[in-house]
Write a protein that holds these residues in place. Structure first.
Motif, PDB file in Angstrom:
ATOM      1  N   ASN A 174      32.599  36.660  30.658  1.00 49.43           N
ATOM      2  CA  ASN A 174      33.590  38.241  31.076  1.00 49.43           C
ATOM      3  C   ASN A 174      32.222  39.026  31.660  1.00 49.43           C
ATOM      4  N   ARG A 175      31.025  38.985  31.429  1.00 52.58           N
ATOM      5  CA  ARG A 175      29.976  39.323  32.518  1.00 52.58           C
ATOM      6  C   ARG A 175      28.768  39.837  34.113  1.00 52.58           C
ATOM      7  N   VAL A 176      29.930  38.057  34.418  1.00 53.22           N
ATOM      8  CA  VAL A 176      29.650  37.989  35.989  1.00 53.22           C
ATOM      9  C   VAL A 176      31.179  38.111  37.025  1.00 53.22           C
ATOM     10  N   GLU A 177      31.493  39.358  37.197  1.00 57.28           N
ATOM     11  CA  GLU A 177      33.023  40.294  37.072  1.00 57.28           C
ATOM     12  C   GLU A 177      32.642  39.933  38.971  1.00 57.28           C
ATOM     13  N   LEU A 178      31.092  40.258  39.983  1.00 56.97           N
ATOM     14  CA  LEU A 178      30.792  40.172  40.552  1.00 56.97           C
ATOM     15  C   LEU A 178      30.918  38.879  41.069  1.00 56.97           C
ATOM     16  N   ASP A 179      30.835  37.720  40.850  1.00 58.57           N
ATOM     17  CA  ASP A 179      30.280  36.842  40.799  1.00 58.57           C
ATOM     18  C   ASP A 179      32.556  35.421  40.976  1.00 58.57           C
ATOM     19  N   ARG A 180      33.088  36.491  39.696  1.00 55.96           N
ATOM     20  CA  ARG A 180      33.936  36.054  40.037  1.00 55.96           C
ATOM     21  C   ARG A 180      35.027  36.213  41.050  1.00 55.96           C
ATOM     22  N   ALA A 181      34.642  37.543  41.195  1.00 61.50           N
ATOM     23  CA  ALA A 181      35.462  38.494  42.714  1.00 61.50           C
ATOM     24  C   ALA A 181      34.890  37.031  43.717  1.00 61.50           C
ATOM     25  N   ARG A 182      33.261  37.043  43.830  1.00 63.68           N
ATOM     26  CA  ARG A 182      33.623  35.884  45.147  1.00 63.68           C
ATOM     27  C   ARG A 182      33.839  35.114  45.362  1.00 63.68           C
ATOM     28  N   GLN A 183      34.652  34.240  43.765  1.00 64.04           N
ATOM     29  CA  GLN A 183      34.502  33.170  43.451  1.00 64.04           C
ATOM     30  C   GLN A 183      36.061  33.093  44.481  1.00 64.04           C
ATOM     31  N   ALA A 184      36.782  34.144  43.504  1.00 62.68           N
ATOM     32  CA  ALA A 184      38.143  34.284  44.049  1.00 62.68           C
ATOM     33  C   ALA A 184      38.341  34.663  46.033  1.00 62.68           C
ATOM     34  N   LEU A 185      37.586  35.212  46.510  1.00 66.34           N
ATOM     35  CA  LEU A 185      37.604  35.352  47.709  1.00 66.34           C
ATOM     36  C   LEU A 185      37.554  34.193  48.649  1.00 66.34           C
ATOM     37  N   GLU A 186      36.673  33.140  48.510  1.00 67.63           N
ATOM     38  CA  GLU A 186      36.041  31.889  49.022  1.00 67.63           C
ATOM     39  C   GLU A 186      37.383  30.636  48.898  1.00 67.63           C
ATOM     40  N   LEU A 187      37.694  31.243  47.735  1.00 65.09           N
ATOM     41  CA  LEU A 187      39.008  30.359  46.830  1.00 65.09           C
ATOM     42  C   LEU A 187      40.282  30.892  48.161  1.00 65.09           C
ATOM     43  N   ALA A 188      40.253  31.794  48.224  1.00 63.36           N
ATOM     44  CA  ALA A 188      41.557  32.922  49.786  1.00 63.36           C
ATOM     45  C   ALA A 188      41.357  32.856  51.021  1.00 63.36           C
ATOM     46  N   ALA A 189      40.136  32.392  50.579  1.00 62.25           N
ATOM     47  CA  ALA A 189      39.421  32.072  52.145  1.00 62.25           C
ATOM     48  C   ALA A 189      39.516  30.232  52.795  1.00 62.25           C
ATOM     49  N   GLU A 190      39.921  29.687  52.115  1.00 62.25           N
ATOM     50  CA  GLU A 190      40.244  28.559  52.635  1.00 62.25           C
ATOM     51  C   GLU A 190      41.962  27.913  52.449  1.00 62.25           C
ATOM     52  N   GLY A 191      42.481  29.284  52.688  1.00 65.18           N
ATOM     53  CA  GLY A 191      43.952  29.223  52.694  1.00 65.18           C
ATOM     54  C   GLY A 191      44.989  28.878  51.054  1.00 65.18           C
ATOM     55  N   ARG A 192      44.105  28.912  50.236  1.00 68.31           N
ATOM     56  CA  ARG A 192      45.461  29.379  49.032  1.00 68.31           C
ATOM     57  C   ARG A 192      45.610  30.756  48.018  1.00 68.31           C
ATOM     58  N   SER A 193      46.481  30.085  47.796  1.00 68.43           N
ATOM     59  CA  SER A 193      46.568  31.401  46.748  1.00 68.43           C
ATOM     60  C   SER A 193      45.778  31.552  45.499  1.00 68.43           C
ATOM     61  N   VAL A 194      45.370  32.601  45.927  1.00 69.04           N
ATOM     62  CA  VAL A 194      44.323  32.966  44.506  1.00 69.04           C
ATOM     63  C   VAL A 194      45.510  34.136  43.843  1.00 69.04           C
ATOM     64  N   VAL A 195      44.739  33.860  41.691  1.00 72.84           N
ATOM     65  CA  VAL A 195      45.335  35.043  41.080  1.00 72.84           C
ATOM     66  C   VAL A 195      44.040  35.574  40.562  1.00 72.84           C
ATOM     67  N   VAL A 196      43.353  36.726  41.067  1.00 75.64           N
ATOM     68  CA  VAL A 196      42.584  37.393  39.307  1.00 75.64           C
ATOM     69  C   VAL A 196      43.148  37.550  38.547  1.00 75.64           C
ATOM     70  N   VAL A 197      43.014  37.458  37.166  1.00 70.37           N
ATOM     71  CA  VAL A 197      43.455  37.301  35.872  1.00 70.37           C
ATOM     72  C   VAL A 197      42.292  38.660  35.583  1.00 70.37           C
ATOM     73  N   SER A 198      43.075  39.854  35.314  1.00 70.10           N
ATOM     74  CA  SER A 198      42.793  41.086  34.521  1.00 70.10           C
ATOM     75  C   SER A 198      43.466  40.992  33.285  1.00 70.10           C
ATOM     76  N   SER A 199      43.445  41.605  32.355  1.00 69.48           N
ATOM     77  CA  SER A 199      44.303  42.582  31.090  1.00 69.48           C
ATOM     78  C   SER A 199      43.737  43.985  31.381  1.00 69.48           C
ATOM     79  N   GLY A 200      45.021  44.400  31.266  1.00 69.83           N
ATOM     80  CA  GLY A 200      45.349  46.015  31.058  1.00 69.83           C
ATOM     81  C   GLY A 200      45.906  46.173  32.581  1.00 69.83           C
ATOM     82  N   ASP A 201      44.998  47.274  33.469  1.00 74.37           N
ATOM     83  CA  ASP A 201      45.622  47.567  34.896  1.00 74.37           C
ATOM     84  C   ASP A 201      44.122  47.042  35.663  1.00 74.37           C
TER      85      ASP A 201
END
Length: 459
Positions: free
Chosen positions: A262-289
């Motif tokens: 839970n403490r590596v939010e920027l790394d997690r965001a970067r991973q999601a962006l890199e996966l999406a840039a490969e043409g994938r359909s990526v969802v970053v999951v948060s609780s709440g809003d």
């Protein structure tokens, strides 16, 4: 594909509808008003409702006779390439028949439903039955250059023609098409301009921009997750998130998980962006809003900092969820019924001096407040300090709502007076709502209270 609707005519169909919904969590159950009670959405007229859903491109799963669906939609059938899936299911679950939308996923959807009901889908499309493929509907990432020839081409293969494959595509080579090196017909996969014909189908690879959604699942209860979020989770190729949040989405995450601390939010965001840039359909999951102390800001911060051109091409969507403060307020009444603010007591990303100043100014302005991240194992003094500041501007009897594990096992919501508040009352799974000077409590017959903040100031 939009989230599907399961439409029923009577209460006896609810059990089958819920089985289907368990297999398709994004589905919504519509029931005829007056004849159904335990449905998600009531409707007044069957024909008008299915026509409206169909016109909007919504997949329809009718637990009813096939005839009523056919007659209701007959006047709208104009373009088979654009119509959404329409599937009829027998009232006892014994039959699942795709009626329309074979080119838009009806057969696949019917197969999923049939598996959930432990029966077989009545697939009637000869090409799919024989060859396990629909030549008119290539998968994401490919375009059929000459779709007008696909039907006749398929008919020729059913009648005994053979086909040679030029180029390479696993979705073609893994089908049951009658491939030979000297086939009478040709299927070609090429990124060059090629003219097709009645005996020569041409598919071109197309660049598919990646998709990134940042979604909020709400505090934890499945019923608080929006249909939009459920549809995105179901359609995603990859889910990125903190392990606890991925656990909350259950079967949606199966085979798609990319979990992290839970403490590596920027790394997690970067991973999601890199996966999406490969043409994938990526969802970053948060609780709440996702836009309130969560991952949406982290994703945009990484985009802003690193200026990767590939990320500028992505389709990015933020899907809202129910925030912890909303859920806490709803559980106790309406403590946020007038002006309020939210403040995180964590000093990991901002200095305590800033937090201290904001609490003081909000207290002077007489805002009701929501405190996020009030206490952790390493941070035990901030809540006591926040109370000290509040006591300068608030009555000791000010109501404080302590809401913990909202929507999850062990949920608790209690109300205490401000002068009773200590760090022992909270942890990182607790959100606090601090009343304004106008916030009131109402005693209930069971010994508990409601809490609300009036919408107007007297005088």
């Amino acid at each position: 594909m939009r989230p599907p609707v399961v439409i029923i005519l009577g209460e006896t169909s609810v059990a089958i509808a819920r089985q289907i919904q368990a297999a398709l969590p994004a589905a919504t159950i519509y029931g005829l008003a007056g004849r159904t009670q335990s449905v998600d959405v009531p409707y007044a007229n069957f024909g008008d409702t299915v026509r409206e859903l169909f016109s909007k491109g919504t997949p329809i799963i009718g637990i009813c006779a096939a005839g009523i669906l056919i007659r209701s939609l007959a006047t709208l059938l104009t373009d088979k390439r654009a119509e959404p899936p329409v599937i009829v299911v027998a009232d006892d679950g014994s039959a699942v028949v795709p009626l329309l939308g074979g080119l838009t996923g009806a057969n696949e959807l019917a197969t999923t439903i049939a598996r959930a009901l432990d029966t077989n889908a009545a697939i009637t499309a000869t090409g799919q039955l024989r060859f396990n493929i629909v030549l008119e509907a290539p998968p994401r990432g490919y375009r059929l250059v000459n779709p007008e020839h696909a039907k006749a081409f398929t008919s020729d293969l059913i009648s005994g023609a053979t086909v040679r494959l030029l180029g390479d595509a696993s979705w073609l080579s893994q089908s049951n098409l009658p491939f030979t090196t000297d086939g009478t017909h040709t299927i070609e996969v090429s990124d060059r301009p090629v003219a097709g014909s009645a005996t020569h189908l041409v598919y071109q690879p197309v660049v598919v921009p990646g998709k990134l959604a940042i979604v909020g699942t709400g505090p934890g209860a499945a019923e608080w997750m929006s249909p939009e979020v459920k549809a995105m989770l179901q359609a995603a190729t990859d889910l990125v998130g903190y392990k606890t949040y991925l656990d909350l989405v259950g079967a949606f995450a199966q085979g798609k998980r990319h979990e992290s601390d839970n403490r590596v939010e920027l790394d997690r965001a970067r991973q999601a962006l890199e996966l999406a840039a490969e043409g994938r359909s990526v969802v970053v999951v948060s609780s709440g809003d996702p836009g309130i102390y969560a991952m949406a800001a982290a994703v945009f911060e990484v985009i802003d900092r690193e200026a990767n051109p590939a990320w500028q091409q992505l389709e990015i969507h933020v899907a809202p969820g129910i925030s912890a403060m909303q859920a806490a307020a709803a559980a106790i009444g309406a403590p946020l019924g007038h002006d309020f603010c939210a403040i995180s007591l964590s000093d990991i990303l901002k200095p305590w001096s800033v937090i201290e100043e904001r609490i003081a100014l909000a207290a002077q302005a007489d805002f009701a407040m929501a405190f996020y991240n009030p206490v952790s194992k390493q941070r035990t003094w901030q809540l006591d300090k926040a109370k000290e500041i509040l006591m300068k501007w608030r009555s000791p009897a000010t109501p404080v709502v302590l809401a913990r594990n909202l929507g999850r096992s062990g949920q608790s919501v209690q109300v205490i007076a401000l002068d009773q508040l200590t760090a022992a009352h909270a942890d990182m799974r607790t959100v606090l709502l601090i009343g304004s000077s106008k916030t009131r409590t109402i005693a209930r017959a069971d010994g508990n209270v409601w809490v609300y903040t009036p919408r107007h100031y007297e005088g």
